[in-house]
Design a protein around this motif. Structure first.
Motif, PDB file in Angstrom:
ATOM      1  N   MET A   7       0.695  -1.162   0.078  1.00  0.00           N
ATOM      2  CA  MET A   7      -0.141  -0.026   0.073  1.00  0.00           C
ATOM      3  C   MET A   7       0.861   1.293   0.087  1.00  0.00           C
ATOM      4  O   MET A   7       1.907   1.221   0.812  1.00  0.00           O
ATOM      5  N   GLU A   8       0.470   2.248  -0.764  1.00  0.00           N
ATOM      6  CA  GLU A   8       1.357   3.438  -0.968  1.00  0.00           C
ATOM      7  C   GLU A   8       0.792   4.399   0.243  1.00  0.00           C
ATOM      8  O   GLU A   8      -0.647   4.829  -0.120  1.00  0.00           O
ATOM      9  N   LEU A   9       1.314   4.675   1.148  1.00  0.00           N
ATOM     10  CA  LEU A   9       0.858   5.538   2.160  1.00  0.00           C
ATOM     11  C   LEU A   9       0.984   6.986   1.916  1.00  0.00           C
ATOM     12  O   LEU A   9       0.403   7.679   2.671  1.00  0.00           O
ATOM     13  N   ASN A  10       1.897   7.295   1.105  1.00  0.00           N
ATOM     14  CA  ASN A  10       2.103   8.656   1.163  1.00  0.00           C
ATOM     15  C   ASN A  10       1.166   9.496   0.749  1.00  0.00           C
ATOM     16  O   ASN A  10       0.918  10.770   1.531  1.00  0.00           O
ATOM     17  N   LYS A  11       0.142   9.488   0.101  1.00  0.00           N
ATOM     18  CA  LYS A  11      -0.941  10.308  -0.256  1.00  0.00           C
ATOM     19  C   LYS A  11      -2.118  10.558   1.083  1.00  0.00           C
ATOM     20  O   LYS A  11      -3.081  11.099   0.591  1.00  0.00           O
ATOM     21  N   TYR A  12      -1.917   9.449   1.947  1.00  0.00           N
ATOM     22  CA  TYR A  12      -2.593   9.767   3.171  1.00  0.00           C
ATOM     23  C   TYR A  12      -2.284  10.596   4.257  1.00  0.00           C
ATOM     24  O   TYR A  12      -2.815  10.992   5.073  1.00  0.00           O
ATOM     25  N   ILE A  13      -0.869  11.104   3.969  1.00  0.00           N
ATOM     26  CA  ILE A  13      -0.465  11.638   5.053  1.00  0.00           C
ATOM     27  C   ILE A  13      -0.274  13.310   4.814  1.00  0.00           C
ATOM     28  O   ILE A  13      -0.020  13.783   3.994  1.00  0.00           O
ATOM     29  N   ASP A  14      -0.739  13.746   6.149  1.00  0.00           N
ATOM     30  CA  ASP A  14      -0.662  15.262   6.510  1.00  0.00           C
ATOM     31  C   ASP A  14       0.674  15.306   7.068  1.00  0.00           C
ATOM     32  O   ASP A  14       0.600  14.919   8.683  1.00  0.00           O
ATOM     33  N   HIS A  15       1.609  15.646   6.746  1.00  0.00           N
ATOM     34  CA  HIS A  15       3.010  15.694   7.353  1.00  0.00           C
ATOM     35  C   HIS A  15       3.063  16.608   8.327  1.00  0.00           C
ATOM     36  O   HIS A  15       3.066  18.030   7.840  1.00  0.00           O
ATOM     37  N   THR A  16       3.171  16.561   9.566  1.00  0.00           N
ATOM     38  CA  THR A  16       2.936  17.593  10.674  1.00  0.00           C
ATOM     39  C   THR A  16       4.054  17.735  11.511  1.00  0.00           C
ATOM     40  O   THR A  16       4.931  17.213  11.870  1.00  0.00           O
ATOM     41  N   LEU A  17       3.836  19.154  11.963  1.00  0.00           N
ATOM     42  CA  LEU A  17       4.885  20.058  12.853  1.00  0.00           C
ATOM     43  C   LEU A  17       4.160  20.908  13.387  1.00  0.00           C
ATOM     44  O   LEU A  17       3.791  22.265  12.815  1.00  0.00           O
ATOM     45  N   LEU A  18       3.676  20.712  14.690  1.00  0.00           N
ATOM     46  CA  LEU A  18       2.904  21.629  15.446  1.00  0.00           C
ATOM     47  C   LEU A  18       3.503  22.087  16.688  1.00  0.00           C
ATOM     48  O   LEU A  18       2.954  22.615  17.699  1.00  0.00           O
ATOM     49  N   ASN A  19       4.797  21.528  16.956  1.00  0.00           N
ATOM     50  CA  ASN A  19       5.204  22.057  18.276  1.00  0.00           C
ATOM     51  C   ASN A  19       5.625  23.425  18.537  1.00  0.00           C
ATOM     52  O   ASN A  19       5.705  24.218  17.485  1.00  0.00           O
ATOM     53  N   SER A  20       5.184  23.831  19.771  1.00  0.00           N
ATOM     54  CA  SER A  20       5.367  25.404  20.004  1.00  0.00           C
ATOM     55  C   SER A  20       6.562  26.190  19.495  1.00  0.00           C
ATOM     56  O   SER A  20       6.922  27.144  19.245  1.00  0.00           O
ATOM     57  N   ASP A  21       7.820  25.270  19.755  1.00  0.00           N
ATOM     58  CA  ASP A  21       9.138  25.588  19.498  1.00  0.00           C
ATOM     59  C   ASP A  21       9.646  25.118  18.070  1.00  0.00           C
ATOM     60  O   ASP A  21      10.875  25.444  17.695  1.00  0.00           O
ATOM     61  N   ALA A  22       8.611  24.983  17.076  1.00  0.00           N
ATOM     62  CA  ALA A  22       9.188  24.663  15.782  1.00  0.00           C
ATOM     63  C   ALA A  22       9.744  26.185  15.115  1.00  0.00           C
ATOM     64  O   ALA A  22       9.142  27.244  15.311  1.00  0.00           O
ATOM     65  N   THR A  23      10.919  25.648  14.456  1.00  0.00           N
ATOM     66  CA  THR A  23      11.703  27.091  13.922  1.00  0.00           C
ATOM     67  C   THR A  23      11.104  27.212  12.389  1.00  0.00           C
ATOM     68  O   THR A  23      10.694  26.460  11.831  1.00  0.00           O
ATOM     69  N   GLU A  24      11.348  28.365  11.936  1.00  0.00           N
ATOM     70  CA  GLU A  24      11.225  28.494  10.388  1.00  0.00           C
ATOM     71  C   GLU A  24      11.915  27.692   9.565  1.00  0.00           C
ATOM     72  O   GLU A  24      11.361  27.275   8.748  1.00  0.00           O
ATOM     73  N   ARG A  25      13.074  27.228   9.862  1.00  0.00           N
ATOM     74  CA  ARG A  25      14.222  26.237   9.075  1.00  0.00           C
ATOM     75  C   ARG A  25      13.367  24.948   9.242  1.00  0.00           C
ATOM     76  O   ARG A  25      13.256  24.449   8.114  1.00  0.00           O
ATOM     77  N   GLN A  26      12.811  24.520  10.117  1.00  0.00           N
ATOM     78  CA  GLN A  26      12.305  23.148  10.521  1.00  0.00           C
ATOM     79  C   GLN A  26      10.971  23.180   9.587  1.00  0.00           C
ATOM     80  O   GLN A  26      10.470  22.200   9.047  1.00  0.00           O
ATOM     81  N   ILE A  27      10.258  24.249   9.396  1.00  0.00           N
ATOM     82  CA  ILE A  27       8.935  24.440   8.732  1.00  0.00           C
ATOM     83  C   ILE A  27       9.394  24.205   7.179  1.00  0.00           C
ATOM     84  O   ILE A  27       8.632  23.399   6.520  1.00  0.00           O
ATOM     85  N   ILE A  28      10.562  24.702   6.680  1.00  0.00           N
ATOM     86  CA  ILE A  28      11.008  24.827   5.276  1.00  0.00           C
ATOM     87  C   ILE A  28      11.150  23.309   5.169  1.00  0.00           C
ATOM     88  O   ILE A  28      11.002  22.930   4.094  1.00  0.00           O
ATOM     89  N   GLN A  29      12.032  22.749   6.228  1.00  0.00           N
ATOM     90  CA  GLN A  29      12.528  21.230   6.066  1.00  0.00           C
ATOM     91  C   GLN A  29      11.230  20.382   5.857  1.00  0.00           C
ATOM     92  O   GLN A  29      11.417  19.578   5.215  1.00  0.00           O
ATOM     93  N   LEU A  30      10.109  20.733   6.694  1.00  0.00           N
ATOM     94  CA  LEU A  30       9.161  19.947   6.606  1.00  0.00           C
ATOM     95  C   LEU A  30       8.363  19.762   5.132  1.00  0.00           C
ATOM     96  O   LEU A  30       7.985  18.885   4.547  1.00  0.00           O
ATOM     97  N   CYS A  31       8.501  21.205   4.590  1.00  0.00           N
ATOM     98  CA  CYS A  31       8.009  21.303   3.344  1.00  0.00           C
ATOM     99  C   CYS A  31       8.623  20.634   2.291  1.00  0.00           C
ATOM    100  O   CYS A  31       8.208  20.009   1.303  1.00  0.00           O
ATOM    101  N   GLU A  32      10.061  20.398   2.261  1.00  0.00           N
ATOM    102  CA  GLU A  32      10.991  19.811   1.308  1.00  0.00           C
ATOM    103  C   GLU A  32      10.740  18.357   1.484  1.00  0.00           C
ATOM    104  O   GLU A  32      10.837  17.471   0.560  1.00  0.00           O
ATOM    105  N   GLU A  33      10.528  17.909   2.880  1.00  0.00           N
ATOM    106  CA  GLU A  33      10.316  16.195   3.036  1.00  0.00           C
ATOM    107  C   GLU A  33       8.933  15.970   2.228  1.00  0.00           C
ATOM    108  O   GLU A  33       8.811  15.113   1.668  1.00  0.00           O
ATOM    109  N   ALA A  34       7.822  16.991   2.458  1.00  0.00           N
ATOM    110  CA  ALA A  34       6.347  16.629   1.962  1.00  0.00           C
ATOM    111  C   ALA A  34       6.751  16.822   0.315  1.00  0.00           C
ATOM    112  O   ALA A  34       6.041  15.737  -0.364  1.00  0.00           O
ATOM    113  N   LYS A  35       7.673  17.287  -0.458  1.00  0.00           N
ATOM    114  CA  LYS A  35       7.698  17.417  -1.904  1.00  0.00           C
ATOM    115  C   LYS A  35       8.445  16.043  -2.255  1.00  0.00           C
ATOM    116  O   LYS A  35       8.010  15.448  -3.032  1.00  0.00           O
TER     117      LYS A  35
END
Length: 214
Positions: A1-29
């Motif tokens: 089963m290809e699971l990738n298209k079911y996933i909302d790749h999530t980062l909601l921690n209060s200490d998440a940095t801008e760099r980590q958000i950009i990394q999250l987006c790169e991983e999603a792509k």
């Protein structure tokens, strides 16, 4: 089963940095996830990072307690959409269902849904705080409010998703509302079990590990 298209790749921690958000987006792509799920202040950064991709931007509203006023939730949701959010995950006002103020809860959810129009609205129940009967009642109210998804958990309470709760939700909403399971789903085997139970979206911070294992 290809699971990738079911996933909302999530980062909601209060200490998440801008760099980590950009990394999250790169991983999603890289892994072609359905969306990234982030706090609303980071929507403009995610929009820029996801230009020329089909990855959706999902943001949370009234997070993580759900006890804000309806007007505050509407403002946050509309502002996020204006800045590029494609989907809204809103925390239900748990105090209203505990008070058995079902009309108040219906109005809270319906008014947000009305304000954001065709933008998908997911209502986070926070199942760890609810009895079986309260889960059923919350789902019935979500049906009346014509929301798009019921979501199990914020991931910031006592516990996250359970298969038992998903089965209760599915029995109540049937195929009228989709289900998002979130909180504690950290491997491909567990994600697959939720999908087999009828879940159409998985919220997880372990998306990369799940994608690599599927």
């Amino acid at each position: 089963m290809e699971l990738n298209k079911y996933i909302d790749h999530t980062l909601l921690n209060s200490d998440a940095t801008e760099r980590q958000i950009i990394q999250l987006c790169e991983e999603a792509k890289k892994h072609d996830f359905y969306s990234v799920c982030i706090n609303s202040s980071y929507v403009p950064i995610a929009r820029q990072a996801l230009l020329h991709s089909d990855i959706k931007i999902c943001t949370v509203v009234g997070f993580p307690l759900g006890a804000m006023s309806t007007d505050a939730k509407i403002f946050e949701a509309k502002k996020a959409i204006e800045q590029g959010a494609d989907e809204i995950d809103m925390v239900m006002n748990i105090g209203l269902i505990k008070s058995r103020n079902y009309l108040g809860l219906l109005k809270d959810i319906s008014n947000v849904k009305l304000a954001i129009g065709k933008v998908p609205l997911k209502i986070i129940l926070e199942i760890s705080e609810l009895s079986k009967n309260e889960i059923v009642k919350a789902c019935e109210i979500c049906l009346d409010a014509k929301v798009d998804f019921v979501k199990t958990s914020t991931g910031f309470s006592k516990s996250g998703a359970t298969l038992t709760a998903v089965k209760i939700i599915k029995k109540t909403v049937r195929n009228f509302i989709k289900i998002k399971a979130s909180g504690g789903i950290s491997d491909a085997e567990t994600a697959s079990k939720y999908i087999d139970a009828g879940v159409e979206r998985i919220g997880t911070s372990a998306g990369v590990a799940i994608a690599l294992a599927s």
